[in-house]
Design an enzyme around this catalytic site. Structure first.
Site, PDB file in Angstrom:
ATOM      1  N   LYS A   1       4.273   7.706  -1.888  1.00  0.00           N
ATOM      2  CA  LYS A   1       3.892   6.356  -1.625  1.00  0.00           C
ATOM      3  C   LYS A   1       4.443   5.316  -2.764  1.00  0.00           C
ATOM      4  O   LYS A   1       4.788   5.679  -3.918  1.00  0.00           O
ATOM      5  CB  LYS A   1       2.176   6.022  -2.079  1.00  0.00           C
ATOM      6  CG  LYS A   1       1.794   4.633  -1.890  1.00  0.00           C
ATOM      7  CD  LYS A   1       0.265   4.573  -2.000  1.00  0.00           C
ATOM      8  CE  LYS A   1      -0.380   3.366  -1.552  1.00  0.00           C
ATOM      9  NZ  LYS A   1      -1.851   3.351  -1.737  1.00  0.00           N
TER      10      LYS A   1
ATOM     11  N   SER B   1      -4.410   2.066   2.036  1.00  0.00           N
ATOM     12  CA  SER B   1      -3.132   1.255   1.876  1.00  0.00           C
ATOM     13  C   SER B   1      -1.911   2.382   1.844  1.00  0.00           C
ATOM     14  O   SER B   1      -0.852   1.912   2.193  1.00  0.00           O
ATOM     15  CB  SER B   1      -3.196   0.576   0.413  1.00  0.00           C
ATOM     16  OG  SER B   1      -3.176   1.629  -0.567  1.00  0.00           O
TER      17      SER B   1
ATOM     18  N   SER C   1      -8.214   4.279   0.019  1.00  0.00           N
ATOM     19  CA  SER C   1      -6.866   4.314   0.636  1.00  0.00           C
ATOM     20  C   SER C   1      -6.108   5.679   0.822  1.00  0.00           C
ATOM     21  O   SER C   1      -5.057   5.815   1.640  1.00  0.00           O
ATOM     22  CB  SER C   1      -5.842   3.400  -0.271  1.00  0.00           C
ATOM     23  OG  SER C   1      -6.212   2.223  -0.547  1.00  0.00           O
TER      24      SER C   1
END
Length: 563
Positions: A74, A148, A172
């Protein structure tokens, strides 16, 4: 490489089925093939990736447990000499060193492929808050991917990498797993290092794992911590499963989600001792993350940058930061909120000792256009049953529910940090229930035919009706009992009506052995272009009774005989 596990890749390496370079080529090809899904912010060049591969050539898989395994990161987690942007190009910096968790994985032999898309500054549960475009759902591109950690989850679900790192503050690392039918694992706060991770809410941030199996999660988890956790390592099942006393379902698919939860709860009640947990205090904790003083920590993390770069901040995030600044919570309110969370945590952990709490990861979902039209409200609904987790110091595993559902529907298991071994073990048990293969059926195993009962006794379940591509012909075989033979005749066939069933993976091999020649299991192309395993005739049926293609299905042919 779709849905390949670490074990499968390692077996392929050992048997010289493929090389690391070929695996990397496939990973990059898949990433480019699905560009419109907006999974990636920065893909490494092949030469950069091969430098990581070169480091492990002199080591064995025993020495490097993640030897040759491609993974994604990420873009709020540092990878040395690669930009970290947190989905905000103006924030970009190039770190000299990788985040601690990335270093640990690379040391174990894993190979980074690139940095993935995300809700900007890890603030969102929808996957639409990025200047690089909304990440699309791997199963239905009109739906949200969840956030997210959107790009990390979808990259795993589409088979671009074996596993990926995300982060999890409010859910997330769990919401995107549920919406893309993969596994999301979040160890207790503090278990994995957050050094080299851009903070969102620093006291609560956790690094999370996305993978296809709990076995992969467990192996990755072992690389990220040397700390031995768990008083329940010898126990694979909880004494009690706690289920919620009430739930709120939302959005255009609320009824489907409610039905899926009812089926899941019924399934769990049949298998385990179940008690009902009152959710009122947990929901109060969950609301406090954004509706209480904890929201101020978001402003502490990125408010200064947002003030000096307002044009670079997404509109939903700007709204949240504005609200955080306007709240003016007192120190007294902050302490009161902390004390209330501690009270709920102590009470809940006492109940959960040796037990697990099960909640739906989400109780609804949205289309991308619906979220873009109302970004704050739609996002808030996604965290109804995830926001409480880190505030209460819990560990969590999100996985597909052990039932058939028309939409991706996932559940989350929650445990105390001391019971993480139990958490992972029971999640693996439930995973087996979901591990099924779709099989195209065109004859006696279809609904209402003689072998349906035998099929169901193996745990098979009807999924949906379908049709083949227009390249098949159907014959009645001269056998006893009579049965159809599906033969592929490229460009000279018709669409044949079939059924698609799901059979447990642990039953598939033994089932195939019962299929009599000339029938067998091969690849069947459906009318939508998908290829699935299914019943086929292994050779042109010279011993057939006659061709029945004009009937378009075995069912229609049987009805014709009755007439």
């Amino acid at each position: 490489m779709k849905s390949l596990t670490i074990h499968q890749l390692h077996e392929g390496y050992r048997e010289k089925v493929f090389t690391i370079e070929e695996v990397i080529d496939k990973a990059l090809a898949a990433a480019h093939e699905y560009q419109e899904y907006h999974c990636w912010i920065h893909l490494l060049e092949k030469a950069e990736i091969m430098r990581y591969a070169a480091r492990i050539q002199s080591f064995s898989m025993r020495e490097k447990p993640l030897w040759g395994i491609p993974f994604a990161i990420k873009d709020n987690i540092d990878l040395a000499n690669v930009p970290t942007t947190a989905a905000c190009p103006e924030f970009s910096y190039i770190p000299k060193h990788s985040a601690k968790v990335v270093e640990q994985l690379i040391e174990a032999g894993a190979i980074p492929i690139g940095k993935t898309n995300m809700d900007q500054f890890a603030t969102g549960l929808v996957g639409t808050r990025s200047p690089h475009g909304a990440t699309r759902n791997a199963l239905n591109p009109e739906l949200i991917s969840g956030g997210s950690s959107s790009g990390s989850a979808v990259a795993v679900a589409l088979g671009q990498v074996c596993f990926a790192l995300g982060t999890d503050t409010a859910g997330s690392g769990r919401v995107p797993a549920a919406l893309n039918n993969i596994i999301g694992y979040k160890a207790a706060p503090g278990r994995y290092s957050t050094k080299g991770v851009v903070p969102a809410c620093q006291s609560l941030d956790c690094v999370s794992i996305f993978a296809n199996t709990m076995a992969d999660v467990d192996l990755i988890d072992q690389q990220l911590t040397s700390e031995k956790m768990g008083t329940s390592a010898k126990r694979s099942r909880p004494k009690i499963l706690f289920l919620p006393d009430q739930l709120e379902f939302f959005g255009p698919y609320a009824k489907l989600y409610e039905l899926s939860w009812k089926q899941t709860a019924a399934y769990l009640k049949e298998k385990e001792d179940v008690e009902i947990l009152e959710m009122a205090e947990l929901q109060k904790v969950a609301r406090s993350l954004y509706e209480g003083p904890f929201v101020v920590e978001r402003d502490v993390a990125i408010g200064g940058f947002a003030e000096t770069h307002p044009a670079s901040i997404s509109e939903p995030l700007a709204t949240i930061l504005k609200q955080a600044k306007q709240t003016n919570y007192s120190a007294k309110e902050w302490i009161e909120a902390q004390h209330f969370c501690q009270h709920v945590e102590d009470t809940l952990k006492e109940k959960l000792s040796g037990n697990l709490l099960v909640l739906p990861t989400c109780t609804g979902t949205w289309r991308i256009d619906q979220v873009l039209a109302d970004p704050i409200f739609t996002n808030s609904q996604m965290g109804l049953y995830t926001n409480h987790c880190n505030l209460l110091g819990l560990s969590a595993a999100a996985l597909p529910a052990p039932i058939d559902s028309k939409l991706p529907f996932g559940i989350t298991l929650f445990s105390t940090p001391e019971d993480e071994a139990l958490l992972k073990s029971y999640a693996a048990e439930l995973e087996k229930e979901h591990a099924k293969t779709e099989l195209v059926v065109c004859g006696l195993h279809m609904r209402g035919f003689p072998l349906e009962k035998e099929f169901r006794l193996r745990g098979a379940a009807f999924a949906y009706e379908a049709a083949t591509s227009a390249d098949y012909r159907l014959y009645e075989l001269d056998t006893e009992p009579r049965k159809p033979g599906l033969v592929r005749c490229e460009g000279q066939g018709e669409r044949i009506e079939v059924e698609v069933w799901k059979i447990p993976n642990d039953q598939l091999s033994s089932f195939i052995q019962t299929i009599p020649y000339p029938l067998g299991i091969g690849t069947v192309e459906l009318s939508n272009g998908e290829e699935k395993l299914g019943f086929v005739c292994q050779r042109f049926p010279a011993d057939c009774k006659h061709e029945i293609t004009s009937y378009r299905s075995w069912r229609n042919y049987q009805l014709g005989l009755k007439v």
